[in-house]
Design a protein around this motif. Structure first.
Motif, PDB file in Angstrom:
ATOM      1  N   LEU A  34      -7.946  -4.623   4.785  1.00  0.00           N
ATOM      2  CA  LEU A  34      -7.031  -3.618   5.322  1.00  0.00           C
ATOM      3  C   LEU A  34      -5.674  -3.687   4.622  1.00  0.00           C
ATOM      4  O   LEU A  34      -5.062  -2.653   4.325  1.00  0.00           O
ATOM      5  CB  LEU A  34      -6.862  -3.820   6.830  1.00  0.00           C
ATOM      6  N   GLY A  46      -6.148  -0.875   2.005  1.00  0.00           N
ATOM      7  CA  GLY A  46      -5.695   0.183   2.898  1.00  0.00           C
ATOM      8  C   GLY A  46      -4.196   0.372   2.785  1.00  0.00           C
ATOM      9  O   GLY A  46      -3.712   1.403   2.311  1.00  0.00           O
ATOM     10  N   LEU A  47      -3.447  -0.649   3.189  1.00  0.00           N
ATOM     11  CA  LEU A  47      -1.992  -0.559   3.191  1.00  0.00           C
ATOM     12  C   LEU A  47      -1.415  -0.456   1.781  1.00  0.00           C
ATOM     13  O   LEU A  47      -0.570   0.418   1.507  1.00  0.00           O
ATOM     14  CB  LEU A  47      -1.404  -1.780   3.907  1.00  0.00           C
ATOM     15  N   ALA A 105      -2.124   2.923  -0.026  1.00  0.00           N
ATOM     16  CA  ALA A 105      -1.468   3.996   0.725  1.00  0.00           C
ATOM     17  C   ALA A 105       0.047   3.944   0.526  1.00  0.00           C
ATOM     18  O   ALA A 105       0.698   4.986   0.341  1.00  0.00           O
ATOM     19  CB  ALA A 105      -1.809   3.880   2.207  1.00  0.00           C
ATOM     20  N   TYR A 106       0.604   2.755   0.526  1.00  0.00           N
ATOM     21  CA  TYR A 106       2.038   2.600   0.282  1.00  0.00           C
ATOM     22  C   TYR A 106       2.387   3.023  -1.141  1.00  0.00           C
ATOM     23  O   TYR A 106       3.446   3.620  -1.379  1.00  0.00           O
ATOM     24  CB  TYR A 106       2.434   1.150   0.530  1.00  0.00           C
ATOM     25  N   VAL A 112      -5.256   5.144   4.914  1.00  0.00           N
ATOM     26  CA  VAL A 112      -5.244   3.992   5.827  1.00  0.00           C
ATOM     27  C   VAL A 112      -6.259   4.180   6.945  1.00  0.00           C
ATOM     28  O   VAL A 112      -7.026   3.261   7.268  1.00  0.00           O
ATOM     29  CB  VAL A 112      -3.835   3.788   6.411  1.00  0.00           C
ATOM     30  N   SER A 166     -14.131   0.021   0.205  1.00  0.00           N
ATOM     31  CA  SER A 166     -12.675   0.155   0.201  1.00  0.00           C
ATOM     32  C   SER A 166     -12.022  -0.334  -1.096  1.00  0.00           C
ATOM     33  O   SER A 166     -11.045   0.300  -1.535  1.00  0.00           O
ATOM     34  CB  SER A 166     -12.079  -0.563   1.416  1.00  0.00           C
TER      35      SER A 166
END
Length: 278
Positions: free
Chosen positions: A109, A113-114, A117-118, A143, A168
Motif C-alpha cells: 500500500l 499505492g501511496l 499516487a503522490y 490509491v 499493484s
C-alpha cells in the motif's frame, strides 16, 4: 541485592519474555525483505517531496535537481518491487511468520499505492499544462484501486499461479511510466484511470515465478539503467527512458488482451466439450 545482580535478573527476565513470544510474532527473513519494500516506498515519497515539490513551491527549483530526485523516487519504487518479488520467493523456500501476509499488504500500500499516487499529485502541481485537482482525483483512484485490490486478494482464493487484476507493483510502474512519457495531460490522466480500473478488474495475470520472475527482475534492472542514463544526461538517455516507459505501457495494454483472449478460448473449448458430451 547488588547492582550487578539486579541487572542480571532484568536481562534474564527480558530473555525469558523473548523466549515466550510465539513464533508467529517473530520476523523472518521474508518479513525483513517486506519491510525493505515499505522503506523504499516511504523514501520515494520523501525524494518526491524534498527534491521536486518543495523547490517548485519555493520558486527556486533546479530542473536538474528535480530530474535527479524524480529518478531517485522512481528507482526506489523499482527497488520496492524487487523486495516484493523476492520476499515471496524467500517465504516459499524458508519459513514466513503469520504476520507475513499483513506486512506484505501494508508495505504494498505504501510503495505501490501511496508513492505512485503522490508522484501523480506532484506531477499535477509542478507541470505547467496540468490541472492539480484533476491529477489529485486520478491519484485518489489509484490509491483506492490498490486498497481494494489488496483487500480482495486477502479474502479470495484463486487457482494457483494467477492474480486477479493487474498486480499493484506492475500498476505502480505503469502509472509512473505514463507520467514520465510526458504525453498531453488529458490522455495521461485517462490512461492512469485505466490502470486503476485494471487493478480492480477480474483480468487474470500470471504470478512472477520461475522464468517469469527472472524476466521481471531483469526488466527492473533495465528500467533502473534507463533512469540512470536519463539522470546523468548520457547521450540518448532521454530517448532510452521514453522507450522503456513506452514498453511498460504497451505491456500493460496488451497483457489484458492476451489474458481475455485466452479466457474466451478456454470458455469456448469447454462449451464445445459439453456439447460433444451430450
Amino acid at each position: 541485592m547488588t547492582e550487578h545482580e539486579t541487572h542480571s535478573n532484568w536481562v534474564s527476565e527480558i530473555e525469558e519474555q523473548d523466549d515466550d513470544l510465539p513464533l508467529s510474532t517473530r520476523l523472518s527473513i521474508a518479513d525483513a525483505l517486506t519491510l525493505g519494500n515499505a522503506i523504499c516506498g516511504f523514501m520515494a515519497v520523501y525524494f518526491t517531496t524534498t527534491g521536486v515539490l518543495v523547490p517548485h513551491l519555493m520558486g527556486h527549483g533546479d530542473s536538474a535537481m528535480s530530474k535527479h530526485s524524480a529518478a531517485n523516487a522512481v528507482t526506489l519504487m523499482l527497488m520496492a518491487s524487487v523486495f516484493d518479488l523476492f520476499d515471496g520467493l524467500v517465504a516459499r523456500k524458508l519459513r514466513s511468520s503469520a504476520m507475513g501476509a499483513e506486512l506484505d499488504n501494508l508495505s504494498d500500500l505504501i510503495s505501490f499505492g501511496l508513492a505512485p499516487a503522490y508522484f501523480v499529485v506532484v506531477w499535477g502541481i509542478v507541470t505547467d499544462d496540468a490541472h492539480g485537482k484533476v491529477a489529485a482525483a486520478a491519484a485518489v483512484l489509484v490509491v483506492l484501486a490498490v486498497v481494494l485490490r489488496l483487500a480482495r486478494f486477502s479474502c479470495t482464493t484463486l487457482r494457483d499461479g494467477v492474480f486477479q487484476g493487474m498486480p499493484s507493483p506492475f500498476g505502480a510502474m505503469t502509472v509512473v511510466s505514463l507520467v514520465l512519457l510526458e504525453l498531453p495531460f488529458v490522455p495521461t490522466v485517462l490512461a492512469i484511470v485505466g490502470v486503476a480500473w485494471l487493478m480492480v478488474s477480474r483480468v487474470e495475470y500470471p504470478k512472477p515465478r520461475g522464468r517469469l520472475a527472472l524476466v521481471t527482475f531483469c526488466w527492473t534492472l533495465v528500467s533502473m539503467g534507463c533512469l540512470a542514463a536519463w539522470t546523468l544526461d548520457i547521450p540518448g538517455g532521454h530517448q532510452l527512458l521514453q522507450a522503456g516507459c513506452a514498453l511498460q505501457c504497451v505491456a500493460a495494454a496488451t497483457i489484458p488482451g492476451f489474458a481475455t483472449t485466452r479466457r474466451v478460448n478456454t470458455f469456448r473449448a469447454n462449451r464445445r466439450e459439453r456439447a460433444t458430451a451430450r
